[in-house]
Design a protein around this motif. Structure first.
Motif, short mmCIF file in Angstrom:
data_model
loop_
_atom_site.label_atom_id
_atom_site.label_comp_id
_atom_site.label_asym_id
_atom_site.label_seq_id
_atom_site.Cartn_x
_atom_site.Cartn_y
_atom_site.Cartn_z
N ILE A 150 -2.18 76.19 101.46
CA ILE A 150 -1.41 77.70 101.14
C ILE A 150 -2.11 78.34 99.75
CG2 ILE A 150 1.45 76.17 101.38
CD1 ILE A 150 0.98 76.15 98.48
N ASP A 151 -2.88 77.78 99.85
CA ASP A 151 -4.11 78.99 99.20
C ASP A 151 -6.09 78.66 99.57
OD1 ASP A 151 -4.79 80.39 96.65
OD2 ASP A 151 -5.14 78.54 95.66
N ASP A 209 -0.90 80.21 92.11
CA ASP A 209 0.42 79.56 91.36
C ASP A 209 1.39 78.96 93.06
OD1 ASP A 209 -0.85 80.51 88.92
OD2 ASP A 209 -0.10 82.38 89.97
N GLY A 210 1.24 79.28 93.92
CA GLY A 210 1.66 78.64 95.02
C GLY A 210 3.40 78.82 95.07
N ILE A 211 3.59 80.15 94.36
CA ILE A 211 4.25 81.28 94.77
C ILE A 211 4.38 81.38 96.28
CG2 ILE A 211 5.20 83.57 94.54
CD1 ILE A 211 3.94 83.49 91.79
N ARG A 250 -0.08 71.64 99.59
CA ARG A 250 1.37 71.13 99.24
C ARG A 250 2.08 69.76 100.07
NH1 ARG A 250 5.64 75.16 96.65
NH2 ARG A 250 3.95 75.34 95.45
N ILE A 251 2.26 68.61 99.86
CA ILE A 251 2.92 68.16 100.24
C ILE A 251 3.87 67.50 100.97
CG2 ILE A 251 2.51 65.80 98.44
CD1 ILE A 251 1.21 64.46 100.92
N SER A 252 4.66 67.06 101.76
CA SER A 252 6.01 66.79 102.22
C SER A 252 6.30 65.34 101.36
CB SER A 252 6.41 66.46 103.63
OG SER A 252 5.69 65.63 103.84
N LYS A 253 7.55 65.02 101.38
CA LYS A 253 8.15 63.63 101.13
C LYS A 253 7.18 62.74 101.85
CE LYS A 253 12.19 63.07 103.86
NZ LYS A 253 14.29 63.23 103.95
N PRO A 254 7.74 61.04 101.54
CA PRO A 254 7.08 60.36 101.94
C PRO A 254 7.55 59.95 103.96
CG PRO A 254 7.01 59.77 99.59
CD PRO A 254 7.96 61.22 100.27
N GLY A 255 6.89 60.09 104.30
CA GLY A 255 8.14 59.60 105.48
C GLY A 255 8.22 58.16 105.97
N HIS A 256 8.05 57.35 105.00
CA HIS A 256 8.25 55.71 105.88
C HIS A 256 8.35 55.12 103.69
CE1 HIS A 256 7.36 55.31 109.35
NE2 HIS A 256 6.35 56.99 109.03
N ALA A 257 9.11 54.52 103.68
CA ALA A 257 9.23 53.54 102.54
C ALA A 257 8.41 52.95 102.53
CB ALA A 257 11.44 52.76 102.33
N ILE A 258 8.21 51.85 101.31
CA ILE A 258 7.02 50.89 100.82
C ILE A 258 8.24 49.40 101.53
CG2 ILE A 258 6.63 49.12 99.25
CD1 ILE A 258 5.65 51.72 98.34
N GLY A 259 7.14 48.75 102.70
CA GLY A 259 6.97 48.13 103.42
C GLY A 259 7.77 48.02 105.37
N ASP A 260 7.91 49.48 105.06
CA ASP A 260 7.46 50.16 106.39
C ASP A 260 6.67 49.75 107.39
OD1 ASP A 260 10.41 50.98 105.95
OD2 ASP A 260 9.94 53.41 106.24
N GLN A 261 6.71 49.46 108.74
CA GLN A 261 5.10 48.98 109.53
C GLN A 261 5.52 50.35 110.12
OE1 GLN A 261 3.54 46.89 110.53
NE2 GLN A 261 5.02 45.03 108.77
N VAL A 262 4.57 51.30 110.16
CA VAL A 262 3.66 52.46 110.84
C VAL A 262 2.61 51.43 111.96
CG1 VAL A 262 3.97 53.78 108.47
CG2 VAL A 262 2.41 52.71 108.94
#
Length: 380
Positions: free
Chosen positions: A211-212, A287-289, A185-197
């Motif tokens: 988690i499974d 089921d990811g419960i 299971r993944i988190s929210k994106p850490g960077h927006a489009i256009g961010d330099q990483v």
């Protein structure tokens, strides 16, 4: 629902399920018997074997089997995020794309350099072949011959160098596409489009947790852990099988989880400040419960029944020799040394030291001593 062999989940039960035997220590009366002490019948119980299914209950915490904070290995701008917060992703799935225009240009230049180096090898080898034909005829000097031979080695080295640059350029292009290293299971994106990483970015592109299956971690007191491991070694040395357990978890507000788990292993170190050792059981989570950080109750129950004599905990005394009870035998108080097992409510299982039909003092034992004469004031 599967069956599992003890580990973390069987600590309390294993300690109680060693093979039974009988041993007793009786202090000699010595000298003249004291005056008989009257005991009410309610102060004595007659032992009998009882059958139970031992169980235990421990507070526990859910942990991901593995988790990762993913940062890019190359520096570039984010051009696409192919996931949203909370998605379940598969290993190898494309998650983030970085701008690879610069890397593609480097790749093209590396290919051209390799082609030039390979052409240089052909030219150098041709010159060396002509030199080998001319050298025996005396048309070139030894110095010129050696120079043409060295030029071949130099050209070949240039090819190896160009090949390494091409490989590096290909890696940069491939690493501009960030794939899931494992399913989870993944988190929210850490960077927006256009961010330099880049590799040193303080914020990862995303966090991923497997988690499974998922771990259920519970802390065990060091004293219990040490007793368990020593008993386990004893059972193995005696060729005895470790009893099977059914292990489950209860979820807050939802009751029993529908899948059972298996013991995975002990932590590599104890928590010295807490005096505990953490053991982990592995539970399926299709089921990811179950989520990491969630508090649960770990429960275990023996699949096979346990037959033991039980005595009230208040009747069990302890000194330097260990646990013991006082019993009435032919009107006299006798000490019986015991090996204790699990607790069942207010009672304590006896692994060794007592047999059915013995009269154990369960009240007022502190004022009695081995060898004292007693009488029961009324029938049991």
């Amino acid at each position: 629902m599967g069956r599992v062999v003890s580990g973390l989940t069987g600590i309390v039960l294993l300690i109680s399920l060693a093979a039974c035997g009988e041993k007793a220590a009786q202090a000699p009366a010595g000298g003249a018997a004291p005056a008989a002490v009257a005991l009410p019948g309610s102060a004595v119980m007659v032992t009998e074997t009882r059958t139970i299914y031992p169980s235990f209950e421990l507070p526990a915490m859910l942990e991901s089997v593995q988790s990762a904070r993913i940062r890019p290995e190359v520096s570039a701008a984010v051009i696409a995020n192919h996931f949203t917060a909370g998605d379940t992703v598969a290993q190898g799935q494309l998650l983030v794309e970085l701008d690879d225009a610069r890397f593609q240009a480097e790749l093209g230049a590396a290919r051209a350099e390799l082609e030039a180096a390979e052409a240089g090898v052909l030219q150098a080898e041709s010159n060396w072949q002509r030199a080998e034909d001319l050298m025996p005829k005396g048309f070139i000097s030894a110095l010129d011959y050696d120079a043409t031979k060295a030029a071949v080695e130099t050209a070949r080295a240039a090819v190896s160098q160009a090949q390494a640059k091409l490989t590096t350029a290909e890696l940069k292009v491939s690493r501009s596409r960030i794939l899931a290293p494992f399913s989870g299971r993944i988190s929210k994106p850490g960077h927006a489009i256009g961010d330099q990483v880049g590799p040193l970015s303080p914020t990862p592109l995303f966090e991923l947790a497997q988690i499974d299956p998922i771990y259920v971690a519970a802390g065990i007191e060091l004293g219990v852990y040490n007793k368990f491991t020593m008993l386990r070694q004893k059972l193995k040395a005696e060729g005895k099988e470790i009893p099977e357990l059914a292990v489950s978890i209860d979820l807050t507000g939802a009751g029993e989880y529908p899948y059972e788990g298996t013991f995975e292993g002990w932590d590599h170190a104890s928590g010295s400040s807490r005096g505990t050792v953490t053991g982990r059981s592995l539970f399926p989570n299709p089921d990811g419960i179950l989520l990491p950080g969630q508090s649960v109750v770990l429960r275990g129950k023996a699949i096979e029944p346990m037959k033991r004599i039980f005595v009230p905990q208040k009747a069990v005394l302890q000194d330097q020799q260990g646990h013991f009870v006082l019993v009435v035998n032919d009107g006299a108080i006798v000490r019986k040394n015991l090996e204790m097992g699990v607790r069942d409510g207010a009672d304590w299982a006896v692994r060794e030291g007592l047999a059915d039909g013995e009269m154990v003092v369960i009240e007022g034992a502190q004022r009695l001593a081995p060898g004292m004469q007693v009488t029961l004031s009324n029938s049991l």
